[in-house]
Design an enzyme around this catalytic site. Sequence first.
Site, PDB file in Angstrom:
ATOM      1  N   GLY A   1     -18.123  24.749   2.779  1.00 20.88           N
ATOM      2  CA  GLY A   1     -18.847  25.417   1.708  1.00 20.88           C
ATOM      3  C   GLY A   1     -19.988  26.297   2.181  1.00 20.88           C
TER       4      GLY A   1
ATOM      5  N   GLN B   1     -26.696  36.517  22.431  1.00 22.68           N
ATOM      6  CA  GLN B   1     -25.681  36.499  23.484  1.00 22.68           C
ATOM      7  C   GLN B   1     -24.287  36.343  22.884  1.00 22.68           C
ATOM      8  OE1 GLN B   1     -26.204  35.105  27.480  1.00 22.68           O
ATOM      9  NE2 GLN B   1     -24.565  33.601  27.267  1.00 22.68           N
ATOM     10  N   GLU B   2     -24.154  35.488  21.865  1.00 23.52           N
ATOM     11  CA  GLU B   2     -22.851  35.332  21.215  1.00 23.52           C
ATOM     12  C   GLU B   2     -22.373  36.666  20.638  1.00 23.52           C
ATOM     13  OE1 GLU B   2     -20.790  33.014  17.414  1.00 23.52           O
ATOM     14  OE2 GLU B   2     -22.692  32.278  18.226  1.00 23.52           O
TER      15      GLU B   2
ATOM     16  N   LEU C   1       0.278  55.263  14.857  1.00 19.57           N
ATOM     17  CA  LEU C   1       1.015  56.102  15.803  1.00 19.57           C
ATOM     18  C   LEU C   1       2.241  55.399  16.370  1.00 19.57           C
ATOM     19  CD1 LEU C   1      -1.921  57.825  17.724  1.00 19.57           C
ATOM     20  CD2 LEU C   1      -0.494  58.777  15.898  1.00 19.57           C
TER      21      LEU C   1
ATOM     22  N   GLY D   1     -21.317  36.142  12.552  1.00 21.02           N
ATOM     23  CA  GLY D   1     -22.126  36.847  11.562  1.00 21.02           C
ATOM     24  C   GLY D   1     -21.378  38.074  11.082  1.00 21.02           C
TER      25      GLY D   1
END
Length: 383
Positions: free
Chosen positions: A134, A247-248, A343, A370
């Site tokens: 949730g 860093q992530e 393409l 995020g």
Amino acid sequence: MPLQLPKSSWSTTELDDLRELARSFLQKEAVPHQERWAAEKKVDRELWTKAGDVGLLCLSIPEEYGGGGGTFAHEAVLYEEQARSGDSAWGVTVHNGIVAHYLLAYASEEKKRAWLPKLASGEFVGAIAMTEPGTGSDLQNIKTRAVRDGDHYVLNGAKTFITNGLHADLVVVACKTDPDAGAQGVSLIVVETDTPGFRRGRVLDKVGLKGQDTAELFFDDVRVPVGNLLGDAEGQGFVQLMLQLPQERLIIAVTAVAGLEAAVDLTLEYTKERTAFGRPIFSFQNTKFTLAEAATEAAVARAFLDQCIERHLRGELDVQGAAMAKLWTTERVNKVVDDCVQLFGGYGYMTEYPIARAWADVRISRIFGGTSEIMKEIISRSL
């Protein structure tokens, strides 16, 4: 001929050697198994120990803890080669670049020496559990609880979308130690998965990243020692997350740019070999113009990424800069890969073609770590 871009400014001869090692390892141990891993929704557990044997795990962790003693640049080389190989199953970015660094930064010396060498050898697989059924980006409102009981914490709750969830031996769990304190009530606690009360749910059936073991995790009165708390006090978890998220997000940008470059290379090769109306598809103006735009996107994204990596290596990449890197590169890779699929024509929609798998795989990049919308919110705060 593949896309020709300048060599990254942060590259070195040592990193070139690592790149060759990573490339050969992935071609041997990952590329041939993609279809089977996708069907099984997991990589082989032995992949982790094989990677540990050749020194590809915990590349940026100090040698005293069993790691490679390198920097983020070493990690970036591995992640780039993984993206270019077409492997999206092995959750090494989470293991190396995220979990290991939470332990290095916040675990006690005793726990660092207990856990990091096992992550470096592949004896342990690492995961981090933030998202809940949730609760997505709103981490301060997570429901998983950790209640102090003498020398232990008792954890209860559920997590979902957890990379390496099936194989994980060690999970960094974001939980509430004070449910009434908002962000100040969040703590990070490490759970070893052989602890009673821990259980795994189903491995999730995703649109892309088919071979990655993304699972549900459940904590039912899981008792862990108080020493498994990361940091020297409760309530530090939200700050720890905010410090590590740049860093992530940079890792996501690294894989996005490498994936963008790989998609352009695949499409250049295909359009020069495939013919329509008696001539190569590349000879049509629409194809050339589309690929000219894609090559430009790749060059601009690479230049910005290299700048961000340099800043991170100097310890100067801030939250806003990392958000910009993730926002820009993930939006661009989605556009370019979609154009490349077009393409390829009908073959671009066939999963036997790497471009089709890439199209499905990259879509999540605008969501995990995020969302793009959250990135814009973070960036806007500095304006």
